[in-house]
Design an enzyme around this catalytic site. Structure first.
Site, short mmCIF file in Angstrom:
data_model
loop_
_atom_site.label_atom_id
_atom_site.label_comp_id
_atom_site.label_asym_id
_atom_site.label_seq_id
_atom_site.Cartn_x
_atom_site.Cartn_y
_atom_site.Cartn_z
CB SER A 143 95.66 -44.03 37.33
OG SER A 143 95.93 -43.49 38.60
CG ASP A 189 89.74 -39.94 40.25
OD1 ASP A 189 90.24 -40.29 41.33
OD2 ASP A 189 90.21 -40.27 39.14
CG HIS A 243 91.08 -43.46 39.94
ND1 HIS A 243 91.61 -42.40 39.24
CD2 HIS A 243 92.10 -44.34 40.09
CE1 HIS A 243 92.89 -42.62 38.99
NE2 HIS A 243 93.22 -43.80 39.48
N1 LIG Z 1 94.08 -48.56 47.34
C1 LIG Z 1 93.69 -48.99 46.05
C2 LIG Z 1 94.52 -48.24 45.06
C3 LIG Z 1 94.77 -48.90 43.77
C4 LIG Z 1 93.98 -48.34 42.62
O1 LIG Z 1 93.01 -47.62 42.74
N2 LIG Z 1 94.48 -48.68 41.45
C5 LIG Z 1 93.88 -48.18 40.24
C6 LIG Z 1 94.88 -47.35 39.54
S1 LIG Z 1 95.38 -46.01 40.59
C7 LIG Z 1 96.64 -45.22 39.74
O2 LIG Z 1 97.46 -45.69 39.08
C8 LIG Z 1 93.44 -49.37 39.40
O3 LIG Z 1 93.44 -49.30 38.18
N3 LIG Z 1 93.06 -50.45 40.08
C9 LIG Z 1 92.73 -51.69 39.44
C10 LIG Z 1 91.28 -51.87 39.10
O4 LIG Z 1 90.97 -52.91 38.47
O5 LIG Z 1 90.43 -51.01 39.42
C11 LIG Z 1 93.82 -50.48 45.95
O6 LIG Z 1 94.86 -51.06 46.35
O7 LIG Z 1 92.89 -51.11 45.50
#
Ligand SMILES: N[C@@H](CCC(=O)N[C@@H](CSC=O)C(=O)NCC(=O)O)C(=O)O
Length: 283
Positions: free
Chosen positions: A152, A228, A261
């Site tokens: 991401s 995603d 995602h």
């Molecule tokens: N609203 C969500 C958004 C945060 C999220 O989805 N983060 C992803 C990366 S998104 C792009 O860079 C992520 O890797 N999260 C960490 C995980 O362990 O899944 C939120 O605040 O949760």
């Protein structure tokens, strides 16, 4: 010249015959303490091993991929060191934003030029210069054999850092990357904040713009889930497909049906990415 510094061990655990460590140091680039993780697979005394960097996404620290990325079995099998840096400087003295997509946890791998961000948000310098020097000093790393990956926002980091440094990284891969910060709301907000309103300054931080402007890499792999929820508005994989096609740059960009995602997606394809990088890191 970057001078490597001292390293504090936060934790070390045996895993898959190697050592999964978490380390902390005072960063000259960010002016803060920075934490990162390193997995060193089993190896012969004195051996130097190739390195795979993994840059994480919004809200992450080094811990997300370390705990959920499922890379260690493949790294042990292929003899690859896996390095996971934090995604931004952190601390009470470091400016932040209330939203999750800007400020701490959202460094976008840029060297910020705008106040109040410029003082600490120097993640490009940190990843491109400072942390490699530290790694070379403290770990059995063969710095002639490096590859980069990310997820991401970290996929954007891997693509842009890899495309800007094709002689350092033999291969680049990404999971669900932001492919063009110039063309998505996350990018507008972050690059506008860190770099200011002159959008031509953003181009060196935009994978599609870098390719349009002449950057090339022979070994590029992207996996993107079709389910995603960030795909259409933020990630925009089709722009990378178009940029590679227009440039005549071969790239393997795979749409993976049904995947979202999350780290459930990343961990599904992680071993394949490690093996793919390992092939490019041989010899
Ligand atoms: N609203 C969500 C958004 C945060 C999220 O989805 N983060 C992803 C990366 S998104 C792009 O860079 C992520 O890797 N999260 C960490 C995980 O362990 O899944 C939120 O605040 O949760």
């Amino acid at each position: 010249m970057t001078t490597a510094g001292t390293l504090e061990t936060v934790s070390e655990n045996c895993s898959h015959g190697g050592v999964q460590g978490v380390y902390r140091h005072a960063s000259a680039s960010t002016g803060t303490q920075m934490t990162f993780s390193v997995f060193v697979p089993p190896h012969a005394d004195g051996a130097k091993l190739p390195v795979l960097w993994f840059l994480s996404g919004l809200t992450c620290t080094q811990a997300n991929v370390t705990e959920k990325g499922e890379f260690r079995a493949a790294c042990a099998e292929h003899g690859v060191i896996f390095v996971a840096p934090d995604t931004s400087p952190r601390g009470e003295d470091v400016p932040d934003d209330e939203a999750y997509d800007f400020g701490q946890g959202a460094g976008f791998y840029v060297d910020a030029t705008q106040a109040p961000w410029a003082q600490h948000f120097q993640m490009r310098s940190y990843i491109e210069r400072e942390l490699p020097a530290l790694l070379a000093e403290h770990f059995p790393a063969d710095m002639q054999r490096q590859a980069i990956s990310g997820h991401s926002m970290g996929g954007h980091g891997a693509l842009t850092i890899g495309l800007r440094n094709p002689d350092r990284f033999r291969s680049i891969s990404a999971f669900s990357p932001i492919v063009s910060p110039l063309n998505c709301p996350w990018g507008d907000k972050a690059l506008g904040g860190y770099l200011g309103d002159n959008r031509s300054d953003w181009r060196e931080y935009d994978a599609c713009a870098l390719i349009e402007d002449g950057a090339r890499h022979a070994n590029l792999l992207v996996d993107q889930g079709t389910a995603d929820n960030f795909l259409e508005e933020q990630l925009r994989t089709e722009l990378l497909v178009d940029a590679c096609k227009s440039a005549g740059m071969p790239a393997e960009i795979r749409m993976q049906p049904g995947y979202d995602h999350s780290y459930y997606f990343i961990s599904t394809f992680m071993a394949e990415h490690v093996g793919w990088h390992a092939r490019h890191l041989q010899g």
